[in-house]
Motif scaffolding. Structure first.
Motif, PDB file in Angstrom:
ATOM      1  N   THR A   1      36.479  -6.595   8.310  1.00  0.00           N
ATOM      2  CA  THR A   1      37.413  -5.474   8.278  1.00  0.00           C
ATOM      3  C   THR A   1      36.833  -4.222   8.907  1.00  0.00           C
ATOM      4  O   THR A   1      37.560  -3.258   9.146  1.00  0.00           O
ATOM      5  N   GLU A   2      35.505  -4.199   9.190  1.00  0.00           N
ATOM      6  CA  GLU A   2      34.859  -3.029   9.765  1.00  0.00           C
ATOM      7  C   GLU A   2      34.535  -3.279  11.225  1.00  0.00           C
ATOM      8  O   GLU A   2      34.164  -4.396  11.598  1.00  0.00           O
ATOM      9  N   ASP A   3      34.684  -2.219  12.055  1.00  0.00           N
ATOM     10  CA  ASP A   3      34.351  -2.311  13.476  1.00  0.00           C
ATOM     11  C   ASP A   3      32.857  -2.097  13.670  1.00  0.00           C
ATOM     12  O   ASP A   3      32.195  -1.394  12.879  1.00  0.00           O
ATOM     13  N   VAL A   4      32.277  -2.664  14.719  1.00  0.00           N
ATOM     14  CA  VAL A   4      30.857  -2.521  15.023  1.00  0.00           C
ATOM     15  C   VAL A   4      30.625  -1.120  15.569  1.00  0.00           C
ATOM     16  O   VAL A   4      31.296  -0.719  16.544  1.00  0.00           O
ATOM     17  N   PRO A   5      29.696  -0.362  15.018  1.00  0.00           N
ATOM     18  CA  PRO A   5      29.440   0.998  15.524  1.00  0.00           C
ATOM     19  C   PRO A   5      28.572   0.941  16.774  1.00  0.00           C
ATOM     20  O   PRO A   5      27.953  -0.067  17.090  1.00  0.00           O
ATOM     21  N   THR A   6      28.565   2.053  17.509  1.00  0.00           N
ATOM     22  CA  THR A   6      27.670   2.162  18.673  1.00  0.00           C
ATOM     23  C   THR A   6      26.266   2.446  18.173  1.00  0.00           C
ATOM     24  O   THR A   6      26.051   3.084  17.141  1.00  0.00           O
ATOM     25  N   CYS A   7      25.273   1.972  18.995  1.00  0.00           N
ATOM     26  CA  CYS A   7      23.881   2.090  18.557  1.00  0.00           C
ATOM     27  C   CYS A   7      23.251   3.419  18.926  1.00  0.00           C
ATOM     28  O   CYS A   7      22.156   3.752  18.450  1.00  0.00           O
ATOM     29  N   GLY A   8      23.873   4.220  19.808  1.00  0.00           N
ATOM     30  CA  GLY A   8      23.324   5.509  20.214  1.00  0.00           C
ATOM     31  C   GLY A   8      22.354   5.429  21.356  1.00  0.00           C
ATOM     32  O   GLY A   8      21.948   6.455  21.916  1.00  0.00           O
ATOM     33  N   ASP A   9      21.946   4.250  21.769  1.00  0.00           N
ATOM     34  CA  ASP A   9      21.018   4.087  22.895  1.00  0.00           C
ATOM     35  C   ASP A   9      21.803   4.169  24.202  1.00  0.00           C
ATOM     36  O   ASP A   9      23.029   4.112  24.228  1.00  0.00           O
ATOM     37  N   SER A  10      21.091   4.329  25.323  1.00  0.00           N
ATOM     38  CA  SER A  10      21.775   4.363  26.639  1.00  0.00           C
ATOM     39  C   SER A  10      22.356   2.987  26.963  1.00  0.00           C
ATOM     40  O   SER A  10      21.831   1.958  26.566  1.00  0.00           O
ATOM     41  N   CYS A  11      23.422   3.027  27.740  1.00  0.00           N
ATOM     42  CA  CYS A  11      24.160   1.772  28.041  1.00  0.00           C
ATOM     43  C   CYS A  11      23.326   0.831  28.909  1.00  0.00           C
ATOM     44  O   CYS A  11      23.106  -0.322  28.570  1.00  0.00           O
ATOM     45  N   ASP A  12      22.831   1.338  30.067  1.00  0.00           N
ATOM     46  CA  ASP A  12      21.955   0.588  30.977  1.00  0.00           C
ATOM     47  C   ASP A  12      22.591  -0.692  31.543  1.00  0.00           C
ATOM     48  O   ASP A  12      21.896  -1.630  31.919  1.00  0.00           O
ATOM     49  N   LYS A  13      23.937  -0.764  31.572  1.00  0.00           N
ATOM     50  CA  LYS A  13      24.597  -1.917  32.235  1.00  0.00           C
ATOM     51  C   LYS A  13      24.626  -1.684  33.739  1.00  0.00           C
ATOM     52  O   LYS A  13      24.741  -0.549  34.207  1.00  0.00           O
ATOM     53  N   ILE A  14      24.466  -2.781  34.512  1.00  0.00           N
ATOM     54  CA  ILE A  14      24.516  -2.690  35.965  1.00  0.00           C
ATOM     55  C   ILE A  14      25.941  -2.341  36.387  1.00  0.00           C
ATOM     56  O   ILE A  14      26.922  -2.994  35.978  1.00  0.00           O
ATOM     57  N   LEU A  15      26.084  -1.294  37.208  1.00  0.00           N
ATOM     58  CA  LEU A  15      27.416  -0.878  37.674  1.00  0.00           C
ATOM     59  C   LEU A  15      27.912  -1.822  38.770  1.00  0.00           C
ATOM     60  O   LEU A  15      27.207  -2.749  39.186  1.00  0.00           O
ATOM     61  N   GLU A  16      29.124  -1.547  39.241  1.00  0.00           N
ATOM     62  CA  GLU A  16      29.736  -2.416  40.260  1.00  0.00           C
ATOM     63  C   GLU A  16      28.972  -2.395  41.569  1.00  0.00           C
ATOM     64  O   GLU A  16      29.077  -3.336  42.352  1.00  0.00           O
ATOM     65  N   CYS A  17      28.221  -1.361  41.849  1.00  0.00           N
ATOM     66  CA  CYS A  17      27.456  -1.295  43.106  1.00  0.00           C
ATOM     67  C   CYS A  17      26.327  -2.300  43.118  1.00  0.00           C
ATOM     68  O   CYS A  17      25.808  -2.653  44.174  1.00  0.00           O
ATOM     69  N   GLY A  18      25.888  -2.773  41.874  1.00  0.00           N
ATOM     70  CA  GLY A  18      24.816  -3.756  41.783  1.00  0.00           C
ATOM     71  C   GLY A  18      23.432  -3.184  41.926  1.00  0.00           C
ATOM     72  O   GLY A  18      22.455  -3.928  41.962  1.00  0.00           O
ATOM     73  N   ILE A  19      23.298  -1.809  42.006  1.00  0.00           N
ATOM     74  CA  ILE A  19      21.995  -1.176  42.220  1.00  0.00           C
ATOM     75  C   ILE A  19      21.633  -0.288  41.037  1.00  0.00           C
ATOM     76  O   ILE A  19      20.562  -0.391  40.453  1.00  0.00           O
ATOM     77  N   HIS A  20      22.547   0.603  40.654  1.00  0.00           N
ATOM     78  CA  HIS A  20      22.287   1.584  39.612  1.00  0.00           C
ATOM     79  C   HIS A  20      22.812   1.095  38.286  1.00  0.00           C
ATOM     80  O   HIS A  20      23.632   0.176  38.228  1.00  0.00           O
ATOM     81  N   LYS A  21      22.318   1.773  37.170  1.00  0.00           N
ATOM     82  CA  LYS A  21      22.702   1.445  35.821  1.00  0.00           C
ATOM     83  C   LYS A  21      23.502   2.588  35.234  1.00  0.00           C
ATOM     84  O   LYS A  21      23.383   3.753  35.648  1.00  0.00           O
ATOM     85  N   CYS A  22      24.281   2.245  34.193  1.00  0.00           N
ATOM     86  CA  CYS A  22      25.116   3.236  33.528  1.00  0.00           C
ATOM     87  C   CYS A  22      24.211   4.159  32.713  1.00  0.00           C
ATOM     88  O   CYS A  22      23.374   3.702  31.911  1.00  0.00           O
ATOM     89  N   SER A  23      24.368   5.459  32.888  1.00  0.00           N
ATOM     90  CA  SER A  23      23.518   6.443  32.215  1.00  0.00           C
ATOM     91  C   SER A  23      24.137   6.961  30.932  1.00  0.00           C
ATOM     92  O   SER A  23      23.527   7.781  30.261  1.00  0.00           O
ATOM     93  N   GLN A  24      25.334   6.539  30.544  1.00  0.00           N
ATOM     94  CA  GLN A  24      25.970   7.008  29.323  1.00  0.00           C
ATOM     95  C   GLN A  24      25.360   6.310  28.116  1.00  0.00           C
ATOM     96  O   GLN A  24      24.694   5.288  28.229  1.00  0.00           O
ATOM     97  N   ARG A  25      25.685   6.897  26.945  1.00  0.00           N
ATOM     98  CA  ARG A  25      25.252   6.271  25.715  1.00  0.00           C
ATOM     99  C   ARG A  25      26.123   5.059  25.441  1.00  0.00           C
ATOM    100  O   ARG A  25      27.171   4.876  26.048  1.00  0.00           O
ATOM    101  N   CYS A  26      25.690   4.236  24.517  1.00  0.00           N
ATOM    102  CA  CYS A  26      26.430   3.010  24.170  1.00  0.00           C
ATOM    103  C   CYS A  26      27.885   3.365  23.874  1.00  0.00           C
ATOM    104  O   CYS A  26      28.171   4.213  23.012  1.00  0.00           O
ATOM    105  N   HIS A  27      28.811   2.735  24.570  1.00  0.00           N
ATOM    106  CA  HIS A  27      30.223   3.109  24.486  1.00  0.00           C
ATOM    107  C   HIS A  27      31.078   1.843  24.574  1.00  0.00           C
ATOM    108  O   HIS A  27      30.640   0.777  25.023  1.00  0.00           O
ATOM    109  N   ARG A  28      32.275   2.005  24.124  1.00  0.00           N
ATOM    110  CA  ARG A  28      33.245   0.917  24.234  1.00  0.00           C
ATOM    111  C   ARG A  28      34.015   1.075  25.544  1.00  0.00           C
ATOM    112  O   ARG A  28      34.173   2.164  26.082  1.00  0.00           O
ATOM    113  N   GLY A  29      34.567  -0.082  26.012  1.00  0.00           N
ATOM    114  CA  GLY A  29      35.339  -0.060  27.251  1.00  0.00           C
ATOM    115  C   GLY A  29      34.457  -0.216  28.471  1.00  0.00           C
ATOM    116  O   GLY A  29      33.219  -0.304  28.378  1.00  0.00           O
TER     117      GLY A  29
END
Length: 823
Positions: free
Chosen positions: A329-357
């Motif tokens: 019944t509870e949603d998973v919270p964000t961890c507060g760490d940086s996202c660091d997912k590879i963006l669509e360019c395939g070179i750089h990483k996401c600099s935002q904090r852990c986020h949904r979407g």
């Protein structure tokens, strides 16, 4: 020097003769004489022997193979489409297994090598040598692997390498049984000798049943072993409820065409659907509670269990760096760490904090190089960079530039159409723009003989140089002379040879012309061209074909004189009747005198008549007839002298008929030879008798003698006393008093009503008269009393009308109408 020139010419002539002999020997066809035709027929019969023995002599399925073999024997029919040259007997060849077209072995090897080079060129693909590209047949484009490139010369069936040249075998054949498997494969092998072209259908007899296996097995040819009994199939369809209603057929049955009510997978809804598709999903969400008891199944119409809750167990945060064990019944919270997912360019990483979407697009600026590598620019990483520089490289056709903006170097193949005229000079190259020479024209043209029954197929463009085939069919042209049939000769081009049959035309004399046919004789033209002067050389005489007249008939004919007194033999063309100067002496038509004219022509009116009888040209007898007349005839014969008895007297007699009203004209012969009854009939005018009978009617008999009959058959109308009833009765019965017409009850009733009306009218008239007299009396009494002082004023007496005067018109009109109808 002269001896040297002579030796050179001798060597050249010997070389030309040797080449001519080789060409004649290695030609794909024998000389077109009777021996070559017999030899070719024996070779074909020997090739088809084993096959026709299996089919009881039926060679109808061998027409396509026979065509290929005839082309193998026909000169110029087998042509290599690559080099456009004839295929000789002693040359190595290769045959395509798709279209069975024959090529020179050297030509097809060069064609395969060039095709592989063009397809695998580095200008069109970067992985040269890594793929096994195929090469196509020049005619049917059937593709072969690189390993299937021919390297040796084999016969048609592939058993013998470098088959020896044998004049008693089909060219390029080994003479052994083909034994290639049939297509489609049936387990049997071809029974013909090694041959060009496709193998015929399998002639073996096998016992097979129909498609539905209901009919009894029957023996059939292996090539036609699939057959239908045309009975209903009856096999159960995939729906498992109905049977196939189609007639016996091959393959699987068609889907069930019937409609039935079927439930969806979850079983909530029912709909009418085809039996062929019983499984279907509705659009409702399952909604069943999951084992957790907090959520429901969100799947759409499914079968089987819903499964566990997708939110149960360990779940990761959106960046998937941390995991949490939480209730569903509870949603998973964000961890507060940086996202660091590879963006669509395939070179750089996401600099935002852990986020949904999803992550945002890459907005970092980098130094980007265009696709062709000629320009650089600083711009956001997510945007591509294409410069406006057009590629100037030459495409693989080596004719046109690429002209594509910012081309990376792998220029695409040229997309323009070649359009060059092929070697046949009839078609243009439909391929894309390419290097080197164009592919040969794949079309074939039929070259026919004059009648069109003998046909050979040659590559397009060769029909102008190849000779038409020699046809062994008889010439079917109508004869150009007067004969109904011409002399038998083979099909040919140009004019038919001159006719050598006997003329046999009917001459004017009736005999047949014995000389040879002269309808198309060559006649020399003279006097057509006049020379301009003595310096002009005399030209050769021109000959034209024209019909000559038949010569005069020389058959001796015995000819009689005009009067048929003597006979003399004369030539047929000058045989004319003549006069012998004697008296005619023929018996005239009167049978009493003879013709006294000089010997003359006499027309026979009747072949069976006497030959000494006079004709229309003889003199006519002009004396009167002196023969006695028959008894009873007062007239004389009006004809001149004539044979036989005199004709009957046809003069007319003028007499009156029995009624003395008409004058009749009767032949004398008829009246004198008639008896009493016939005379009675002849002297009647055939009109109605004008006499009146005692009853006053006219006699109905035809004009006759004596008194008229008394029984009158005329019908008259008989009425009753009141004139209402009437009836038609013969007059004779009325005169005899046998018939009378009495009034019936209706007549009596009408008489009674009429008398009552008359009495009523009489009474009304009497009352009216009394009223009128009373009025006159009162007026007279008033006048006697004297006048009043005012003379201008007069007494007005108003007379009141009685009821009879008021309504007499309404009463009398219907009564009179009824009386008129009764009368």
């Amino acid at each position: 020097s002269s001896q040297k020139k002579f030796d050179e010419i001798k060597k050249a002539n010997q070389a030309a003769a040797k080449k001519l002999v080789e060409d004649q020997f290695s030609s794909s066809s024998e000389d077109d004489d009777e021996d070559a035709e017999i030899k070719q027929g024996k070779i074909l019969a020997k090739t088809f022997t084993i096959y026709t023995s299996q089919t009881d002599g039926d060679a109808s399925e061998l027409e396509r193979t026979r065509q290929y073999m005839n082309e193998a024997f026909q000169s110029g029919a087998m042509t290599c489409l690559i080099c456009i040259a004839s295929v000789k007997r002693n040359q190595a060849v290769w045959s395509c297994c798709g279209c069975f077209c024959i090529f020179h072995l050297v030509c097809i090897q060069k064609w395969a090598k060039d095709s592989l080079f063009l397809v695998s060129s580095p200008l069109t693909d970067d992985d040269f040598g890594k793929k096994d590209y195929p090469w196509p047949c020049p005619k049917c484009r059937f593709e072969y692997k690189r390993s299937e490139t021919p390297s040796r010369y084999y016969c048609y069936c592939g058993k013998v390498e470098n088959p020896a040249l044998d004049p008693w075998l089909v060219p390029h054949s080994c003479g052994q049984i083909c034994e290639r498997e049939f297509k489609p494969s049936c387990g049997h092998k071809c029974l013909l000798l090694c041959h060009p072209g496709p193998c015929p259908p399998c002639p073996k007899m096998v016992t097979t049943t129909c498609h539905c296996k209901k009919a009894r097995p029957v023996p059939r040819r292996c090539s036609a072993k699939e057959w239908s009994c045309h009975l209903p199939c009856g096999r159960t369809l995939l729906c498992g409820q109905h049977a196939c209603e189609n007639s016996c057929h091959a393959g699987d049955c068609q889907p069930c065409p019937r409609v039935s009510k079927q439930r969806c997978i979850c079983g909530r809804q029912t709909a009418e659907r085809l039996c062929a598709s019983p499984q279907w999903q509705c659009d409702q969400v399952c909604g069943k509670p999951l084992p957790c008891g907090n959520h429901t199944c969100e799947q759409v119409c499914h079968a089987g269990p819903c499964g566990d809750c997708p939110r149960s167990g360990k779940r990761s945060c959106p960046c998937e760096k941390s995991k949490f064990t939480l209730p569903c019944t509870e949603d998973v919270p964000t961890c507060g760490d940086s996202c660091d997912k590879i963006l669509e360019c395939g070179i750089h990483k996401c600099s935002q904090r852990c986020h949904r979407g999803p992550c945002e697009i890459c907005r970092q600026e980098v130094e980007k190089q265009c696709r062709c590598g000629k320009h650089t620019k600083r711009m956001p990483c997510h945007k591509p960079y294409l410069c406006e520089t057009k590629c100037t490289r030459i495409r693989d056709c080596q004719k046109h530039q690429c002209r594509r903006k910012c081309c990376p170097g792998n220029c695409p193949p040229c997309d323009q159409v070649c359009g060059r005229t092929l070697g046949c000079r009839n078609h243009k190259c439909p391929s894309g723009c390419h290097r080197g020479s164009c592919n040969p024209c794949p079309e074939t043209v039929d070259v026919k003989c004059n009648c069109g029954k003998t046909v050979i197929k040659v590559p397009c463009g060769r029909e102008r140089t190849i000779k038409p085939p020699k046809c062994k069919q008889l010439c079917s042209r109508p004869p150009t002379c007067h004969h109904s049939t011409q002399e038998k000769h083979y099909c040919h081009f140009g004019r038919c040879p001159p006719c050598r049959q006997s003329c046999q035309k009917a001459l004017t004399c009736g005999h047949l012309c014995p000389v040879s046919c002269h309808d198309e004789a060559l006649v020399k033209q003279t006097g057509v061209h006049q020379s301009a002067g003595p310096w002009e050389q005399p030209s050769e005489p021109a000959f034209i074909r024209t019909a000559l007249p038949c010569p005069p008939c020389q058959v001796p004919i015995p000819v009689e004189c005009l009067g048929q007194h003597e006979v003399s033999p004369l030539p047929c063309h000058s045989a004319n009747p003549y006069s012998c100067k004697r008296f005619c002496g023929r018996l005239l038509d009167c049978q009493n005198h003879t013709c006294m004219k000089e010997c003359h022509h006499v027309t026979k009116l009747n072949d069976s008549a006497d030959g000494k009888k006079a004709g229309p040209e003889c003199s006519q007898c002009e004396e009167e007839c002196t023969k006695p007349r028959p008894s009873g005839c007062p007239h004389r014969c009006l004809l001149p002298c004539h044979p036989g008895d005199c004709p009957s007297c046809l003069q007319m007699l003028k007499i009156k008929c029995h009624c003395k009203l008409s004058i009749l004209y009767i032949e004398c012969l008829k009246l004198t030879c008639a008896d009493l009854a016939e005379k009675e009939l002849l002297t009647s005018c055939k009109n109605q008798c004008p006499k009146e009978l005692p009853c006053g009617h006219r006699c109905k008999e035809v004009c006759h003698s004596g008194s008229c009959p008394l029984n009158c058959s005329q019908k008259v109308k008989l009425r009753c006393l009141c004139k209402r009833l009437k009836k038609e009765i013969q007059c004779s019965k009325i005169q005899e008093g046998q018939v009378s017409l009495e009034c019936d009850a209706l007549c009596k009733e009408m008489k009674r009503k009429a008398s009552e009306i008359k009495e009523a009218e009489a009474k009304a008239a009497i009352e009216e008269e009394k009223r009128r007299q009373q009025a006159e009396l009162e007026a007279f009494e008033n006048r006697l009393k004297g006048r009043r002082k005012n003379k201008r004023r007069k007494d007005e007496v108003e007379v009141e009308q009685s009821s009879w005067q008021k309504y007499k018109n309404l009463i009398m009109l219907p009564v009179f109408g009824v009386a008129v109808v009764m009368v």
